[in-house]
Design a protein around this motif. Structure first.
Motif, short mmCIF file in Angstrom:
data_model
loop_
_atom_site.label_atom_id
_atom_site.label_comp_id
_atom_site.label_asym_id
_atom_site.label_seq_id
_atom_site.Cartn_x
_atom_site.Cartn_y
_atom_site.Cartn_z
N GLU A 70 4.37 12.13 1.26
CA GLU A 70 3.50 11.14 1.89
C GLU A 70 3.36 9.92 1.00
O GLU A 70 3.16 10.04 -0.21
CB GLU A 70 2.11 11.74 2.13
CG GLU A 70 2.12 12.90 3.10
CD GLU A 70 0.77 13.56 3.25
OE1 GLU A 70 -0.14 13.27 2.45
OE2 GLU A 70 0.62 14.37 4.18
N ASN A 71 3.46 8.75 1.60
CA ASN A 71 3.19 7.46 0.96
C ASN A 71 4.09 7.19 -0.25
O ASN A 71 3.63 7.16 -1.39
CB ASN A 71 1.71 7.37 0.56
CG ASN A 71 0.81 7.58 1.74
OD1 ASN A 71 1.10 7.15 2.85
ND2 ASN A 71 -0.29 8.28 1.53
N ALA A 72 5.34 6.96 0.01
CA ALA A 72 6.30 6.57 -1.02
C ALA A 72 6.45 5.06 -0.98
O ALA A 72 6.82 4.49 0.04
CB ALA A 72 7.64 7.25 -0.80
N ALA A 73 6.16 4.40 -2.10
CA ALA A 73 6.17 2.94 -2.15
C ALA A 73 7.57 2.35 -2.21
O ALA A 73 7.73 1.14 -2.07
CB ALA A 73 5.36 2.46 -3.36
N ALA A 74 8.59 3.17 -2.41
CA ALA A 74 9.96 2.68 -2.50
C ALA A 74 10.85 3.57 -1.62
O ALA A 74 10.43 4.03 -0.57
CB ALA A 74 10.41 2.66 -3.96
N GLY A 75 12.07 3.83 -2.07
CA GLY A 75 13.02 4.62 -1.30
C GLY A 75 12.91 6.11 -1.57
O GLY A 75 12.36 6.54 -2.57
#
Length: 194
Positions: A70-75
């Motif tokens: 949940e909620n990955a700021a990138a790839g």
């Protein structure tokens, strides 16, 4: 036994839990706080992986268990075999390889999925969704554009404003609320365009 090794700016944590006979396995729970600027790579066999609020790229290899991301700021790069994956909130590109798995993905920047023998439920892909599927089932609700190459995989795709290119063999293709160009090919299947 928990081991940690720091080399070249990379921290590697490994766990080995030998069990006495007749007990064949034990469960290990690791809770790690990852610094905001750090990438994360996890490899797990037998068990579950939960990752929340990752600040950089995430790579997970999971066999015989579940993944919650949940909620990955990138790839994100995910390989899952014989398990489940619940993915939500990937700001960048999601690259998923799944075999004998049930995958649910909501809200990603873009997606590449290579899936065999599984169920795939996808929604809210802002950019391109590029899919290669065999012997599964696909439900897609919302993508910028769809490219799907499948066989023996029923496909239901809705709300794709940028167009769709779909090829499937021996299964039904249902496309609904598709904008832009639509290219569909099928062999021994039903095509339903609404």
């Amino acid at each position: 036994v928990v081991r940690s090794e720091l080399a070249g700016g990379v921290l590697k944590v490994s766990v080995r839990a030998p069990s006495p006979f007749p007990y064949r396995s034990q469960r290990v729970l690791l809770r790690l706080r990852i610094p905001a600027g750090a990438s994360l790579a996890v490899a797990n066999h037998e068990g579950d992986v939960i990752v929340r609020d990752a600040g950089r790229d995430v790579a997970i290899e999971q066999e015989n268990g579940g993944v919650v991301l949940e909620n990955a700021a990138a790839g994100v790069r995910l390989v899952v075999r014989n398990g489940t994956a619940g993915i939500r909130g990937v700001a960048g590109h999601a690259d998923v390889e799944a075999d004998h798995a049930k995958v649910s993905l909501a809200d990603a920047g873009s997606l590449r999925l290579d899936g065999r023998h599984g169920e795939f439920s996808l929604s809210g892909v802002k950019g391109d969704a590029r899919l290669k599927l065999a012997y599964g089932q696909l439900r897609l609700d919302g993508a910028g554009r769809l490219e799907a190459d499948a066989r023996h995989t029923p496909i239901e795709a809705r709300r794709v404003p940028g167009g769709a290119t779909v090829a499937d063999e021996f299964a039904t293709v249902l496309l609904e609320e598709i904008g832009g160009d639509i290219r569909v090919s099928s062999r021994s299947g039903l095509i339903d365009l609404r």
